[in-house]
Scaffold this motif. Structure first.
Motif, mmCIF file in Angstrom:
data_model
loop_
_atom_site.group_PDB
_atom_site.id
_atom_site.type_symbol
_atom_site.label_atom_id
_atom_site.label_comp_id
_atom_site.label_asym_id
_atom_site.label_seq_id
_atom_site.Cartn_x
_atom_site.Cartn_y
_atom_site.Cartn_z
ATOM 1 N N ALA A 99 21.041 -17.100 11.309
ATOM 2 C CA ALA A 99 21.511 -16.029 12.190
ATOM 3 C C ALA A 99 21.273 -14.659 11.565
ATOM 4 N N VAL A 100 21.495 -14.549 10.249
ATOM 5 C CA VAL A 100 21.255 -13.285 9.547
ATOM 6 C C VAL A 100 19.779 -12.889 9.669
ATOM 7 N N LEU A 101 18.880 -13.840 9.491
ATOM 8 C CA LEU A 101 17.446 -13.541 9.584
ATOM 9 C C LEU A 101 17.066 -13.106 10.994
ATOM 10 N N PHE A 102 17.675 -13.723 12.003
ATOM 11 C CA PHE A 102 17.382 -13.332 13.378
ATOM 12 C C PHE A 102 17.908 -11.930 13.702
ATOM 13 N N LEU A 103 18.891 -11.457 12.950
ATOM 14 C CA LEU A 103 19.429 -10.109 13.180
ATOM 15 C C LEU A 103 18.493 -9.019 12.674
ATOM 16 N N LEU A 104 17.559 -9.375 11.778
ATOM 17 C CA LEU A 104 16.629 -8.395 11.230
ATOM 18 C C LEU A 104 15.555 -8.056 12.249
ATOM 19 N N PRO A 105 14.883 -6.900 12.101
ATOM 20 C CA PRO A 105 13.777 -6.569 13.014
ATOM 21 C C PRO A 105 12.764 -7.711 13.036
ATOM 22 N N PRO A 106 12.407 -8.212 14.217
ATOM 23 C CA PRO A 106 11.626 -9.450 14.284
ATOM 24 C C PRO A 106 10.172 -9.293 13.886
ATOM 25 N N SER A 107 9.679 -10.313 13.191
ATOM 26 C CA SER A 107 8.254 -10.492 12.907
ATOM 27 C C SER A 107 8.009 -11.996 12.920
ATOM 28 N N LEU A 108 6.778 -12.415 13.121
ATOM 29 C CA LEU A 108 6.489 -13.841 13.239
ATOM 30 C C LEU A 108 6.858 -14.621 11.970
ATOM 31 N N PRO A 109 6.459 -14.170 10.756
ATOM 32 C CA PRO A 109 6.839 -14.937 9.559
ATOM 33 C C PRO A 109 8.354 -15.070 9.403
ATOM 34 N N LEU A 159 25.156 -25.492 24.955
ATOM 35 C CA LEU A 159 25.871 -24.214 24.972
ATOM 36 C C LEU A 159 25.067 -23.096 24.323
ATOM 37 N N GLY A 160 24.261 -23.423 23.301
ATOM 38 C CA GLY A 160 23.489 -22.396 22.614
ATOM 39 C C GLY A 160 22.574 -21.641 23.555
ATOM 40 N N THR A 161 21.829 -22.375 24.356
ATOM 41 C CA THR A 161 20.881 -21.716 25.255
ATOM 42 C C THR A 161 21.591 -21.019 26.409
ATOM 43 N N LEU A 162 22.702 -21.611 26.893
ATOM 44 C CA LEU A 162 23.436 -20.983 27.996
ATOM 45 C C LEU A 162 24.094 -19.684 27.547
ATOM 46 N N ILE A 163 24.760 -19.709 26.408
ATOM 47 C CA ILE A 163 25.448 -18.515 25.896
ATOM 48 C C ILE A 163 24.458 -17.406 25.579
ATOM 49 N N ALA A 164 23.342 -17.766 24.936
ATOM 50 C CA ALA A 164 22.340 -16.746 24.603
ATOM 51 C C ALA A 164 21.788 -16.088 25.864
ATOM 52 N N GLY A 165 21.537 -16.891 26.898
ATOM 53 C CA GLY A 165 21.012 -16.332 28.135
ATOM 54 C C GLY A 165 21.992 -15.396 28.806
ATOM 55 N N LEU A 166 23.264 -15.796 28.837
ATOM 56 C CA LEU A 166 24.281 -14.954 29.467
ATOM 57 C C LEU A 166 24.485 -13.647 28.697
ATOM 58 N N SER A 172 22.980 -4.765 25.668
ATOM 59 C CA SER A 172 21.949 -3.736 25.529
ATOM 60 C C SER A 172 20.919 -4.109 24.463
ATOM 61 N N LYS A 173 21.300 -5.010 23.546
ATOM 62 C CA LYS A 173 20.390 -5.475 22.501
ATOM 63 C C LYS A 173 20.275 -6.994 22.581
ATOM 64 N N PRO A 174 19.448 -7.504 23.500
ATOM 65 C CA PRO A 174 19.407 -8.953 23.747
ATOM 66 C C PRO A 174 18.876 -9.777 22.582
ATOM 67 N N LEU A 175 18.122 -9.151 21.654
ATOM 68 C CA LEU A 175 17.628 -9.888 20.495
ATOM 69 C C LEU A 175 18.566 -9.767 19.295
ATOM 70 N N PHE A 176 19.650 -9.043 19.454
ATOM 71 C CA PHE A 176 20.599 -8.839 18.355
ATOM 72 C C PHE A 176 21.967 -9.475 18.646
ATOM 73 N N THR A 177 22.511 -9.178 19.810
ATOM 74 C CA THR A 177 23.892 -9.571 20.113
ATOM 75 C C THR A 177 24.129 -11.081 20.075
ATOM 76 N N PRO A 178 23.239 -11.935 20.648
ATOM 77 C CA PRO A 178 23.513 -13.376 20.586
ATOM 78 C C PRO A 178 23.651 -13.902 19.158
ATOM 79 N N PHE A 179 22.847 -13.372 18.244
ATOM 80 C CA PHE A 179 22.894 -13.858 16.870
ATOM 81 C C PHE A 179 24.078 -13.263 16.101
ATOM 82 N N ALA A 180 24.522 -12.071 16.491
ATOM 83 C CA ALA A 180 25.741 -11.517 15.905
ATOM 84 C C ALA A 180 26.944 -12.375 16.288
#
Length: 404
Positions: A99-109, A159-166, A172-180
């Motif tokens: 989850a911490v890694l997903f909170l960082l600015p995304p890159s493929l590696p 639940l993981g996929t449902l919660i992330a989608g909702l 406002s930050k869809p790539l940050f908030t689910p992992f927070a």
């Protein structure tokens, strides 16, 4: 490194507060598994922001299976040696790190590393979480323990996929908030494990034990049928998970992240329901029935892909999920439950390693084929292959049942 020779078991004694221990273990199990499906409805966003191809997205989805298989191969007996609680906490720790890694600015590696770490957590939890749940119930209630473990496992995936989608739909930050949110849940799970689950009485040393996964000769035919049947369901679910968000966005022009999460939620919730239904059926009935259901499910999937319509996609997700659950439960009953106690862990690890390989490889195959004939064409080829495999396994299973 030499293996540890132990004269006492690291298995925990019966807890003084079993209800809280069960709740803490189930919560940790679900939270860890949630992390593996949390990115699912977000793949279309990653694809747009980082210019990912269909192949890149399917590989990104599938690499977590490498972590699962690695954990099963190298650390299959770790909770027997160290005790359940340390390994449960290690699994949640991997989920938290992911989850911490997903909170960082995304890159493929970085995303690939995060997915592999998430897979390691799922691998540790799949073995130790199920064993811990069995330890927390008396012998005459082992069926209840298995039901709780199944609900925590596949319920977390759903639940993981449902919660992330909702969350992504409204944040406002869809790539940050689910992992927070997931990070906070992991922290709560660690506290719950530390406070309410029993500590091991006699813990051994941390030992890496790479071993070849093997199946006893007398179980190999049943094992092959079980892995191919349940694996075809995992393959269909894996492809749905990997590409449904892109299909909705690019082909149906539906940008809803909540909808993308709901499609995959249907598959995993159906898988949980199918496993619970299969407990009331004989394996020789559940396995071919699941295979027939799989054929029906992929026919609906082919309909959705060929005519670019949503309702058949939703029906396909639910049908494939229920059918995979039937096959999975029947497969465990005819393989893992039939193994001798001293071989049961090895057979279980072999079974789940096979399932996760069939989850990953077809998804990558669809991604590769999509670069040549497009996403819809690749999906149609895949549905035909799954239908053929399910039909062969169903016929073989029925033929074997008649001979018994």
């Amino acid at each position: 490194m030499k293996e540890t020779c132990m004269t006492t078991s690291a298995i925990e004694p019966a807890p003084t507060r079993p209800a809280k221990a069960v709740a803490a273990t189930a919560f940790a199990f679900s939270v860890t598994m949630m992390g593996t499906t949390l990115p699912t409805p977000l793949y279309s966003i990653y694809s747009d922001e980082l210019a990912f191809s269909a192949l890149t997205v399917t590989v990104l989805f599938a690499v977590y299976a490498l972590g699962v298989v690695g954990a099963l191969s190298l650390f299959g007996r770790l909770s027997d040696d160290l005790g359940r609680r340390p390994v449960l906490m290690l699994a949640v720790g991997f989920a938290l790190l992911s989850a911490v890694l997903f909170l960082l600015p995304p890159s493929l590696p970085q995303l690939v590393v995060a997915r592999v770490i998430s897979g390691l957590g799922a691998g540790f939890m799949s073995g130790a979480g199920t064993a811990a749940m069995m330890d927390l119930f008396p012998a005459h209630r082992r069926a209840v323990a298995g039901t709780v473990a199944v609900a925590a496992n596949t319920g977390g995936l759903a639940l993981g996929t449902l919660i992330a989608g909702l969350i992504a739909e409204s944040a406002s930050k869809p790539l940050f908030t689910p992992f927070a949110v997931h990070l906070a849940l992991c922290a709560l799970a660690l506290v719950g494990l530390l406070v309410w689950t029993p500590a091991p009485e006699h813990a051994g040393r941390f030992v890496i034990r790479p071993h070849r996964l093997r199946v006893p000769a007398e179980l190999r035919r049943a094992f092959t049928r079980a892995v191919l049947a349940a694996g075809s369901g995992f393959a269909a679910t894996g492809v749905l998970t990997a590409v449904s968000a892109m299909f909705l966005a690019r082909e149906l022009h539906l940008e809803s992240h909540a909808l993308a999460g709901f499609v995959v939620f249907l598959a995993f919730a159906g898988m949980a329901a199918g496993q619970l239904v299969a407990r009331r059926m004989r394996p020789r009935i559940a396995l071919p029935l699941g295979c027939v259901g799989m054929i029906v499910g992929v026919v609906f999937l082919a309909w959705a892909l060929a005519f670019v319509v949503l309702p058949p996609l939703l029906i396909a997700a639910a049908t494939v999920g229920v059918s995979a659950g039937l096959c999975m439960n029947a497969g465990i009953a005819t393989t893992v439950e039939q193994a001798l106690p001293e071989r049961r862990g090895e057979v279980s690890s072999s079974f789940f390693a096979g399932l996760y390989l069939m989850l990953a490889l077809p998804a990558i195959g669809v991604g590769l084929l999509a670069t040549v004939i497009g996403l819809r064409g690749a999906g149609l080829v895949f549905t035909a292959a799954v239908a053929l495999l399910a039909a062969v396994v169903a016929i073989a299973s029925l033929a074997t049942s008649r001979l018994e």
